[in-house]
Design a protein around this motif. Sequence first.
Motif, PDB file in Angstrom:
ATOM      1  N   GLU A  82      83.820  27.728 138.251  1.00 41.73           N
ATOM      2  CA  GLU A  82      84.850  28.315 137.396  1.00 41.73           C
ATOM      3  C   GLU A  82      85.894  29.059 138.231  1.00 41.73           C
ATOM      4  O   GLU A  82      87.088  28.983 137.961  1.00 41.73           O
ATOM      5  CB  GLU A  82      84.208  29.278 136.387  1.00 41.73           C
ATOM      6  CG  GLU A  82      85.125  29.665 135.266  1.00 41.73           C
ATOM      7  CD  GLU A  82      84.397  30.405 134.161  1.00 41.73           C
ATOM      8  OE1 GLU A  82      84.978  31.413 133.697  1.00 41.73           O
ATOM      9  OE2 GLU A  82      83.299  29.994 133.781  1.00 41.73           O
ATOM     10  N   ILE A  83      85.449  29.743 139.260  1.00 41.90           N
ATOM     11  CA  ILE A  83      86.379  30.451 140.150  1.00 41.90           C
ATOM     12  C   ILE A  83      87.263  29.460 140.888  1.00 41.90           C
ATOM     13  O   ILE A  83      88.481  29.639 140.965  1.00 41.90           O
ATOM     14  CB  ILE A  83      85.611  31.357 141.134  1.00 41.90           C
ATOM     15  CG1 ILE A  83      84.977  32.524 140.372  1.00 41.90           C
ATOM     16  CG2 ILE A  83      86.531  31.867 142.238  1.00 41.90           C
ATOM     17  CD1 ILE A  83      84.044  33.363 141.207  1.00 41.90           C
ATOM     18  N   LYS A  84      86.676  28.368 141.420  1.00 41.57           N
ATOM     19  CA  LYS A  84      87.460  27.343 142.118  1.00 41.57           C
ATOM     20  C   LYS A  84      88.474  26.705 141.183  1.00 41.57           C
ATOM     21  O   LYS A  84      89.627  26.486 141.556  1.00 41.57           O
ATOM     22  CB  LYS A  84      86.537  26.273 142.705  1.00 41.57           C
ATOM     23  CG  LYS A  84      85.772  26.729 143.920  1.00 41.57           C
ATOM     24  CD  LYS A  84      84.862  25.634 144.426  1.00 41.57           C
ATOM     25  CE  LYS A  84      84.010  26.137 145.572  1.00 41.57           C
ATOM     26  NZ  LYS A  84      83.049  25.128 146.046  1.00 41.57           N
ATOM     27  N   ASP A  85      88.045  26.396 139.956  1.00 40.80           N
ATOM     28  CA  ASP A  85      88.961  25.797 138.981  1.00 40.80           C
ATOM     29  C   ASP A  85      90.124  26.740 138.680  1.00 40.80           C
ATOM     30  O   ASP A  85      91.278  26.309 138.579  1.00 40.80           O
ATOM     31  CB  ASP A  85      88.223  25.451 137.684  1.00 40.80           C
ATOM     32  CG  ASP A  85      87.271  24.278 137.844  1.00 40.80           C
ATOM     33  OD1 ASP A  85      87.379  23.553 138.853  1.00 40.80           O
ATOM     34  OD2 ASP A  85      86.412  24.099 136.956  1.00 40.80           O
ATOM     35  N   PHE A  86      89.816  28.021 138.537  1.00 34.89           N
ATOM     36  CA  PHE A  86      90.862  29.004 138.257  1.00 34.89           C
ATOM     37  C   PHE A  86      91.852  29.094 139.417  1.00 34.89           C
ATOM     38  O   PHE A  86      93.069  29.099 139.212  1.00 34.89           O
ATOM     39  CB  PHE A  86      90.239  30.381 137.987  1.00 34.89           C
ATOM     40  CG  PHE A  86      91.264  31.457 137.770  1.00 34.89           C
ATOM     41  CD1 PHE A  86      91.947  31.553 136.563  1.00 34.89           C
ATOM     42  CD2 PHE A  86      91.569  32.363 138.781  1.00 34.89           C
ATOM     43  CE1 PHE A  86      92.905  32.533 136.357  1.00 34.89           C
ATOM     44  CE2 PHE A  86      92.521  33.339 138.588  1.00 34.89           C
ATOM     45  CZ  PHE A  86      93.194  33.427 137.376  1.00 34.89           C
ATOM     46  N   ILE A  87      91.336  29.129 140.635  1.00 29.68           N
ATOM     47  CA  ILE A  87      92.201  29.200 141.823  1.00 29.68           C
ATOM     48  C   ILE A  87      93.074  27.956 141.911  1.00 29.68           C
ATOM     49  O   ILE A  87      94.281  28.050 142.162  1.00 29.68           O
ATOM     50  CB  ILE A  87      91.366  29.406 143.103  1.00 29.68           C
ATOM     51  CG1 ILE A  87      90.751  30.808 143.096  1.00 29.68           C
ATOM     52  CG2 ILE A  87      92.212  29.174 144.358  1.00 29.68           C
ATOM     53  CD1 ILE A  87      89.724  31.044 144.173  1.00 29.68           C
ATOM     54  N   ASN A  88      92.474  26.782 141.695  1.00 34.91           N
ATOM     55  CA  ASN A  88      93.250  25.540 141.744  1.00 34.91           C
ATOM     56  C   ASN A  88      94.327  25.515 140.663  1.00 34.91           C
ATOM     57  O   ASN A  88      95.440  25.045 140.904  1.00 34.91           O
ATOM     58  CB  ASN A  88      92.336  24.320 141.602  1.00 34.91           C
ATOM     59  CG  ASN A  88      91.564  24.050 142.874  1.00 34.91           C
ATOM     60  OD1 ASN A  88      92.011  24.378 143.963  1.00 34.91           O
ATOM     61  ND2 ASN A  88      90.398  23.456 142.733  1.00 34.91           N
ATOM     62  N   MET A  89      94.016  26.018 139.483  1.00 35.66           N
ATOM     63  CA  MET A  89      94.989  26.075 138.407  1.00 35.66           C
ATOM     64  C   MET A  89      96.155  26.993 138.789  1.00 35.66           C
ATOM     65  O   MET A  89      97.320  26.663 138.567  1.00 35.66           O
ATOM     66  CB  MET A  89      94.327  26.578 137.123  1.00 35.66           C
ATOM     67  CG  MET A  89      95.233  26.590 135.922  1.00 35.66           C
ATOM     68  SD  MET A  89      94.413  27.179 134.431  1.00 35.66           S
ATOM     69  CE  MET A  89      94.134  28.904 134.870  1.00 35.66           C
ATOM     70  N   GLN A  90      95.840  28.137 139.390  1.00 35.31           N
ATOM     71  CA  GLN A  90      96.887  29.068 139.808  1.00 35.31           C
ATOM     72  C   GLN A  90      97.749  28.464 140.918  1.00 35.31           C
ATOM     73  O   GLN A  90      98.976  28.629 140.917  1.00 35.31           O
ATOM     74  CB  GLN A  90      96.266  30.388 140.277  1.00 35.31           C
ATOM     75  CG  GLN A  90      95.574  31.165 139.174  1.00 35.31           C
ATOM     76  CD  GLN A  90      96.534  31.567 138.076  1.00 35.31           C
ATOM     77  OE1 GLN A  90      97.630  32.034 138.329  1.00 35.31           O
ATOM     78  NE2 GLN A  90      96.118  31.374 136.837  1.00 35.31           N
ATOM     79  N   LEU A  91      97.121  27.769 141.868  1.00 38.33           N
ATOM     80  CA  LEU A  91      97.876  27.117 142.946  1.00 38.33           C
ATOM     81  C   LEU A  91      98.788  26.032 142.392  1.00 38.33           C
ATOM     82  O   LEU A  91      99.945  25.914 142.801  1.00 38.33           O
ATOM     83  CB  LEU A  91      96.921  26.526 143.986  1.00 38.33           C
ATOM     84  CG  LEU A  91      96.201  27.520 144.878  1.00 38.33           C
ATOM     85  CD1 LEU A  91      95.155  26.808 145.721  1.00 38.33           C
ATOM     86  CD2 LEU A  91      97.189  28.246 145.778  1.00 38.33           C
ATOM     87  N   GLU A  92      98.269  25.242 141.467  1.00 44.14           N
ATOM     88  CA  GLU A  92      99.071  24.177 140.858  1.00 44.14           C
ATOM     89  C   GLU A  92     100.267  24.766 140.119  1.00 44.14           C
ATOM     90  O   GLU A  92     101.382  24.252 140.211  1.00 44.14           O
ATOM     91  CB  GLU A  92      98.202  23.346 139.909  1.00 44.14           C
ATOM     92  CG  GLU A  92      98.910  22.161 139.317  1.00 44.14           C
ATOM     93  CD  GLU A  92      99.313  21.111 140.335  1.00 44.14           C
ATOM     94  OE1 GLU A  92     100.345  20.458 140.108  1.00 44.14           O
ATOM     95  OE2 GLU A  92      98.624  20.955 141.361  1.00 44.14           O
ATOM     96  N   GLN A  93     100.054  25.850 139.423  1.00 47.74           N
ATOM     97  CA  GLN A  93     101.147  26.521 138.708  1.00 47.74           C
ATOM     98  C   GLN A  93     102.210  27.026 139.697  1.00 47.74           C
ATOM     99  O   GLN A  93     103.403  26.866 139.480  1.00 47.74           O
ATOM    100  CB  GLN A  93     100.611  27.688 137.873  1.00 47.74           C
ATOM    101  CG  GLN A  93     101.674  28.468 137.139  1.00 47.74           C
ATOM    102  CD  GLN A  93     102.365  27.656 136.068  1.00 47.74           C
ATOM    103  OE1 GLN A  93     101.784  26.744 135.499  1.00 47.74           O
ATOM    104  NE2 GLN A  93     103.604  27.982 135.790  1.00 47.74           N
TER     105      GLN A  93
END
Length: 90
Positions: free
Chosen positions: A14-25
Motif C-alpha cells: 500500500e505504501i509503494k502504491d501510494f508513492i507510485n501514485m504520487q510520483l505519477e501525479q
Amino acid sequence: MPLAKVNVDVDEKEIKDFINMQLEQALRESLFMWDIDQMAKRTCMSKSFLENEFLHDPRMKLLERRKEKGKRFWFYEESKQAMKSIMDEW
C-alpha cells in the motif's frame, strides 16, 4: 515515567502504491513532452525496444514532433496512452 511500547503494522504494498501514485501525479504535472532518453528511463525499456515496438506505430508517429532532422519529442500524456493501447494489442 515508564516508556510506552507501540507496534505499528505497515502494509508495504500500500505504501509503494501510494508513492507510485504520487510520483505519477508529479510527472503528469511537470512533463509536457519527453524524448526517447526519458521514455527509456521512465518505462525501463531500451531505446531499440521502444523504436521497434512503439515509435514506428502510426499512433506514436502522429504524436512525434521534430524540427527538420532534429531531436524527436512526444507529448507525454498522449504518447503514454498510445503506448498502453499498443501494449493491449500484444
